[in-house]
Design a protein around this motif. Structure first.
Motif, PDB file in Angstrom:
ATOM      1  N   GLY A   1      19.559  17.653  71.095  1.00  0.00           N
ATOM      2  CA  GLY A   1      20.098  17.044  72.300  1.00  0.00           C
ATOM      3  C   GLY A   1      20.013  18.000  73.470  1.00  0.00           C
TER       4      GLY A   1
ATOM      5  N   ALA B   1      22.566  18.843  67.475  1.00  0.00           N
ATOM      6  CA  ALA B   1      22.969  19.465  68.737  1.00  0.00           C
ATOM      7  C   ALA B   1      22.024  20.456  69.406  1.00  0.00           C
ATOM      8  CB  ALA B   1      23.995  20.470  68.265  1.00  0.00           C
TER       9      ALA B   1
ATOM     10  N   ALA C   1      25.288  16.644  72.771  1.00  0.00           N
ATOM     11  CA  ALA C   1      25.009  17.544  72.011  1.00  0.00           C
ATOM     12  C   ALA C   1      26.082  18.659  72.138  1.00  0.00           C
ATOM     13  CB  ALA C   1      23.686  18.384  72.920  1.00  0.00           C
TER      14      ALA C   1
END
Length: 222
Positions: free
Chosen positions: A38, A35, A93
């Protein structure tokens, strides 16, 4: 010795949250780096400029920068051709954080430390609002740059950029509110994001019949 990152994460989760919560919280933990990667970085820029500061420091510490840094990313990624890739990267993300929130909910019945779990919940909401802002902000600014550089008579591009940036403004406000939740970190600070959004939306609001006389992107102040 643990056989995998997932097993290590599950072992740690079991020690802090209880064995019954270990499986979902272990998966939550291994999703976290994806997460962040991204949300904060751009693969298209890193491929051409290398792994050192692969985001031009458009986010530095807890500060979110303005148009100049994003313009550098846009140009470094090859311009408008990178928009779809960047949009998908940022959306992925956000999806990772949403999945993490669902995993925390799935672990609820087995949680041994609910105080710590509440802190995790606040942190995930904080992260979700931040990455939602980044998703709309980066994508919207990329579309705004494309609009400046050759899409002035493309109403769909103009509408997409406007929608993205209006969402970015709302998400930024939501992130500021999330930073006030109990146990949440302090919210990220404005180092140009608001001015960038406002300036782009002002430019996008210009009627198309007037767009032909706007200064070109090459001569427009950044």
């Amino acid at each position: 010795m643990c056989s995998s990152d997932l097993q290590l994460a599950r072992d740690w989760a079991a020690s802090r949250f209880g064995a019954d919560a270990a499986a979902p919280l272990g998966e939550l933990l291994v999703r976290s780096p994806r997460a962040v990667l991204g949300g904060f970085y751009l693969g298209c820029y890193a491929r051409t400029h290398g792994p050192w500061t692969p985001n031009t420091l458009w986010v530095r510490d807890d500060q979110v920068g303005g148009a100049a840094k994003l313009r550098e990313l846009y140009d470094g990624c090859g311009g408008a051709a990178a928009i779809d890739e960047v949009a998908a990267e940022k959306a992925t993300a956000v999806a990772e954080v949403e999945a993490m929130q669902q995993l925390l909910q799935a672990a609820d019945a087995g949680l041994a430390d609910r105080t710590l779990a509440a802190t995790v919940a606040a942190g995930l909401e904080y992260e979700r609002t931040l990455l939602e802002c980044f998703q709309s902000y980066v994508t919207g600014m990329f579309r705004w740059f494309a609009y400046q550089d050759g899409g002035l008579l493309d109403p769909a591009l103009r509408a997409q950029a406007t929608t993205d940036l209006e969402r970015a403004r709302l998400a930024w406000q939501a992130h500021q509110a999330a930073g006030l939740l109990p146990n949440a970190p302090t919210p990220f600070r404005d180092a140009g994001i608001t001015a960038a959004i406002d300036g782009a939306l002002e430019g996008l609001a210009t009627p198309l019949e007037q767009a032909r006389v706007l200064p070109s992107a090459a001569t427009r102040p950044r």
